[in-house]
Structures are given as C-alpha cells and as structure tokens.
Design a protein around this motif. Structure first.
Motif, PDB file in Angstrom:
ATOM      1  N   HIS A  28       0.845  -1.187   0.000  1.00 57.07           N
ATOM      2  CA  HIS A  28       0.000   0.000   0.000  1.00 57.07           C
ATOM      3  C   HIS A  28       0.884   1.242   0.000  1.00 57.07           C
ATOM      4  O   HIS A  28       1.800   1.360   0.812  1.00 57.07           O
ATOM      5  CB  HIS A  28      -0.908   0.012   1.232  1.00 57.07           C
ATOM      6  CG  HIS A  28      -1.898  -1.105   1.254  1.00 57.07           C
ATOM      7  ND1 HIS A  28      -3.174  -0.973   0.756  1.00 57.07           N
ATOM      8  CD2 HIS A  28      -1.786  -2.383   1.705  1.00 57.07           C
ATOM      9  CE1 HIS A  28      -3.818  -2.120   0.906  1.00 57.07           C
ATOM     10  NE2 HIS A  28      -2.997  -2.996   1.483  1.00 57.07           N
ATOM     11  N   ALA A  36       1.358   5.412  -2.265  1.00 54.57           N
ATOM     12  CA  ALA A  36       0.795   6.415  -3.171  1.00 54.57           C
ATOM     13  C   ALA A  36       1.280   6.154  -4.586  1.00 54.57           C
ATOM     14  O   ALA A  36       2.459   5.839  -4.809  1.00 54.57           O
ATOM     15  CB  ALA A  36       1.191   7.817  -2.724  1.00 54.57           C
ATOM     16  N   ASP A  96       0.165   9.677  -9.170  1.00 53.87           N
ATOM     17  CA  ASP A  96      -0.747  10.816  -9.061  1.00 53.87           C
ATOM     18  C   ASP A  96      -0.989  11.226  -7.618  1.00 53.87           C
ATOM     19  O   ASP A  96      -1.794  12.129  -7.339  1.00 53.87           O
ATOM     20  CB  ASP A  96      -2.088  10.477  -9.729  1.00 53.87           C
ATOM     21  CG  ASP A  96      -2.723   9.217  -9.132  1.00 53.87           C
ATOM     22  OD1 ASP A  96      -2.105   8.619  -8.215  1.00 53.87           O
ATOM     23  OD2 ASP A  96      -3.807   8.841  -9.599  1.00 53.87           O
ATOM     24  N   GLY A  97      -0.293  10.577  -6.668  1.00 55.54           N
ATOM     25  CA  GLY A  97      -0.455  10.917  -5.275  1.00 55.54           C
ATOM     26  C   GLY A  97      -1.634  10.248  -4.603  1.00 55.54           C
ATOM     27  O   GLY A  97      -1.838  10.417  -3.397  1.00 55.54           O
ATOM     28  N   GLN A  98      -2.422   9.488  -5.359  1.00 53.99           N
ATOM     29  CA  GLN A  98      -3.581   8.807  -4.807  1.00 53.99           C
ATOM     30  C   GLN A  98      -3.183   7.459  -4.227  1.00 53.99           C
ATOM     31  O   GLN A  98      -2.247   6.814  -4.714  1.00 53.99           O
ATOM     32  CB  GLN A  98      -4.646   8.612  -5.898  1.00 53.99           C
ATOM     33  CG  GLN A  98      -5.201   9.918  -6.461  1.00 53.99           C
ATOM     34  CD  GLN A  98      -5.835  10.767  -5.379  1.00 53.99           C
ATOM     35  OE1 GLN A  98      -6.673  10.290  -4.605  1.00 53.99           O
ATOM     36  NE2 GLN A  98      -5.414  12.031  -5.301  1.00 53.99           N
ATOM     37  N   PRO A  99      -3.883   7.037  -3.163  1.00 50.63           N
ATOM     38  CA  PRO A  99      -3.556   5.728  -2.577  1.00 50.63           C
ATOM     39  C   PRO A  99      -3.701   4.612  -3.615  1.00 50.63           C
ATOM     40  O   PRO A  99      -4.621   4.631  -4.444  1.00 50.63           O
ATOM     41  CB  PRO A  99      -4.587   5.576  -1.454  1.00 50.63           C
ATOM     42  CG  PRO A  99      -5.059   6.962  -1.157  1.00 50.63           C
ATOM     43  CD  PRO A  99      -4.978   7.708  -2.459  1.00 50.63           C
ATOM     44  N   ARG A 100      -2.793   3.683  -3.542  1.00 46.55           N
ATOM     45  CA  ARG A 100      -2.817   2.576  -4.492  1.00 46.55           C
ATOM     46  C   ARG A 100      -2.351   1.313  -3.772  1.00 46.55           C
ATOM     47  O   ARG A 100      -1.488   1.375  -2.894  1.00 46.55           O
ATOM     48  CB  ARG A 100      -1.918   2.872  -5.691  1.00 46.55           C
ATOM     49  CG  ARG A 100      -1.889   1.772  -6.730  1.00 46.55           C
ATOM     50  CD  ARG A 100      -1.147   2.220  -7.965  1.00 46.55           C
ATOM     51  NE  ARG A 100      -1.814   3.356  -8.598  1.00 46.55           N
ATOM     52  CZ  ARG A 100      -1.413   3.908  -9.744  1.00 46.55           C
ATOM     53  NH1 ARG A 100      -0.332   3.447 -10.351  1.00 46.55           N
ATOM     54  NH2 ARG A 100      -2.057   4.928 -10.261  1.00 46.55           N
TER      55      ARG A 100
END
Length: 415
Positions: A353, A355, A358-362
């Motif tokens: 887990h 970011a 794009d800085g979004q959690p992934r």
C-alpha cells in the motif's frame, strides 16, 4: 623455639624439607583457576519448577566442564516474576563481588506480561546490560544475552491472545538484540525453540507455564558454542565430549541413525510460519527496509520482479528505503523445514500500500516465496526472497475455460 626467631641460616637449612610432601615427593602443582559464571534473570534463569541441576545455567556449566574448562557452579541472581527494574534491585541486594569470566542475562518476560512498554524496557535493559559488562570486567565479549521465550504457546496461555503475546515478545526481543549488538555482547535466540512447547508436553513443567529441564537443555545446546567463543575456546577444541545432563534434549526426542536429535518437523514448520509473521509485523511497525535488514542474512539475495538481483542485506535495505513511503505486509500460507532442521521455506501472499504517481492511494498484491537458513544462535534468517504480482485476495477465482469447438479431422489423403 619459634620459627619467627630461628636464625636465617638454620631456616635456610630446613627450607628444602618444607618444599616436600610428607612422603618425600614434590607436592602437586596448583590447578588452573576456576572460571566464575554469573547468571542474571527471572524464573527462566532460576528454573521455576525444575531441580537445581536442570536450571539452564547449571546445565551450561556442566557442558563447559565436559569440554575441559574448570568452571564453578554459577552465581545466580534471579527470581520468578522479576522485571528489569526488580532484577536491578536484586543485584543491588546480592552485591556480587569480583570479576566474572562469563555473565549471562535473560530478562523481560514479566515486563511484557505486566503490559509495560518497549521503550521503558530498552532503557532498563540497557542499564542492566551495562552492569553485566561491568561484572565481566568491562569485557562485553564475555556477556551472553538470551532472548525472551514465548510463554504464549504454553497451556497457561489458553484463552489469551497468543498472537498478541508473540508480537509483543518479538518487539522486546528486537530491543534486546539491538542493545546487545550495540554493546558488543553475544546474543542467543531461544525464542524460536521455546515455541516447541506448543506441541511437546515434555517441554513444560506441571504448572503449564515454565520450561522443563528438557527445554532448558535445548537452550543450553544453543548457548554452548557462544559461551565457548566468549571464553576463548573453540567449539572444535580437543576435549572430552560434553556431558549431557539427564533429561536433556536427547532424552526428550528420538535420535536418527547417527544418534543426533531429530527436530519435530511439525513444530519446526509452525515455528517458521511464526517467524515469517513476526517479519511481516516488523515491516508494518518499522518499515520494510528495517524489517528486511533485521531478518535477512548478511549475504541474502532478493530477486525483484523485472530487475537485477539485489545482494546483501545492507543493499536490500538501501533499495527498499529509496522506494518512498509504503507499507508492505504479507501472510505466509505454508512452510516446510528440512529433516536436518537448518533449512526451510515459506510462501504466501503480500499486499503493498502506497501512493501512486498521481499521489492517490494505491494497492498492489502478489505472491512470494522466502528461503530460510537456521543460524548458529538458533534464529531463522532469510537467505533468498522473491515474489511476483497477483490478483487481490478478494478477486473471484478464474472460471473454467470456455469449451472449444471440436477440431474437424483432416481429410484422408487421396489414394
């Protein structure tokens, strides 16, 4: 006439006879100085529930004597229930005098049992370790620290959160290992073998909590080579074979064709699974870089997907630390251990887990396999780790392949 007033010449005339024994023979030369051992701890060191001869420091002294070392019975400062600060007070009360040739320290289970924190433990353990080094004459290489055993596997812990107990003990053991390495003391991992108590009733005394003499024999076996090294004696130095205390590991387990003890393979698999889970827990707590550095050997190899091999735990830590902020956790699904008990593997699934670009959690998922080698101190350490991507754990399993139309037979060749 008193010898005090005997003329010097006359005293000199008697001197040769004073150097002879009563039968006229020369007196025996004085023997080597006896080595002094000091054991500091709690119920595990005082041997709650076992005979004095079965206490592990007493068994260690017996094995050292079997190797030809002139060893006194250990001075033991320990009491059931002691925490780190209570051991320190006990040392104050006992006030051991003189320099010791070997000092052992095993303390902390009651800190965990009473719910005390790891950082308080670190501070108090560090102070105790400094005192142990002082008793060894300022020689940290003469100090041996033993890890905290896992009481959570014993019958006494029935109905309690065994996983939580194990994780807390492992956290304390990370502390005492780090402090031992920092101080230059030796370290012996008895925690892994203590978990055999989960499946072998002969390793626990009647109270269902404390180890038996057979369990202590296993710890002694693990500690012997370290103690010999601390005392400047190699494991392969000449000397009579060690005298195995009665009720020791060899008596507790059947031997193979060579007479060597055969590890309990089922217990070995469970122990290795637990170690891998501890590895994952440390990754969550302190980050993957530090966890891999802690649990891998110096020459370990990591085989990342689509990249070159990474060799050595220092380089593995550096590469993981450069990967940014992420959380890596995994769950082992199975393990196996060689019959010799010194090699094993685990495999399972992992989750990563962090970011995305794009800085979004992934999150990403996959499978892994880790190969383990048992170290001289009894600890399992990873020698090779690899993995590859996979579906999320809740993804539906692929269905059966769609049926394909039958293939028409080729026409028969013309006559």
């Amino acid at each position: 006439m008193s010898l005090r007033f005997m003329p010097a010449l006359l005293l000199a005339a008697f001197a040769p006879t004073l150097l002879l024994a009563a039968d006229g023979s020369a007196p025996a030369a004085p023997g080597p100085a006896l080595l002094r051992l000091l054991a500091l701890g709690d119920s595990y060191t005082i041997g709650e529930g076992v005979a004095p001869a079965e206490r592990w420091p007493m068994q260690l002294a017996a094995l050292l004597r079997g190797r030809g070392l002139p060893v006194q019975d250990p001075v033991i400062i320990a009491r059931t229930g002691w925490t780190t600060d209570e051991l320190s007070a006990g040392i104050d009360a006992a006030a051991p005098a003189g320099r010791f040739d070997l000092v052992t320290l095993l303390i902390g289970v009651n800190n965990q049992y009473r719910g005390r924190g790891a950082e308080e433990y670190r501070k108090q353990f560090r102070a105790l370790l400094a005192r142990a080094v002082g008793f060894a004459g300022g020689r940290p290489a003469r100090v041996v620290v033993l890890s905290i055993p896992d009481w959570g596997v014993t019958p006494f812990a029935k109905g309690r959160d065994r996983t939580k107990i194990a994780m807390e003990i492992d956290r304390f053991n990370v502390v005492n290992r780090e402090e031992s390495e920092r101080a230059g003391a030796h370290y012996v991992n008895v925690t892994t073998d203590s978990r055999w108590m989960a499946t072998d009733a002969t390793l626990v005394v009647a109270d269902g909590l404390h180890p038996s003499g057979a369990m202590y024999s296993t710890w002694t076996d693990l500690t012997l080579s370290v103690a010999l090294a601390a005392l400047g004696r190699g494991v392969d130095d000449p000397g009579p074979p060690p005298a195995k205390p009665a009720g020791g590991e060899a008596a507790a387990r059947a031997g193979d064709a060579t007479g060597a003890a055969v590890p309990d393979e089922g217990a070995g698999r469970e122990a290795l699974l637990r170690v891998d889970r501890e590895f994952s827990a440390l990754s969550v707590e302190r980050g993957a870089a530090e966890a891999f550095f802690t649990y891998m050997t110096d020459d370990a190899v990591q085989l990342p997907m689509g990249d070159r091999p990474v060799i050595g735990r220092t380089e593995i830590r550096r590469r993981l630390a450069e990967g940014g902020s992420f959380t890596l956790t995994w769950e082992p699904h199975a393990a196996d251990v060689s019959r010799s008990g010194d090699l094993g593997y685990t495999w399972g699934t992992y989750e990563l887990h962090g970011a995305g670009p794009d800085g979004q959690p992934r999150a990403s998922y996959g499978k892994y396999v880790t190969i383990w080698r048992r170290q001289p101190d009894g600890a399992w350490r990873a020698v090779l780790d690899t993995g590859n991507p996979g579906p999320p754990p809740d993804a539906p399993a692929p269905g059966p392949a769609a049926p394909q139309p039958p293939v028409a037979p080729a026409p028969a060749p013309a006559p």
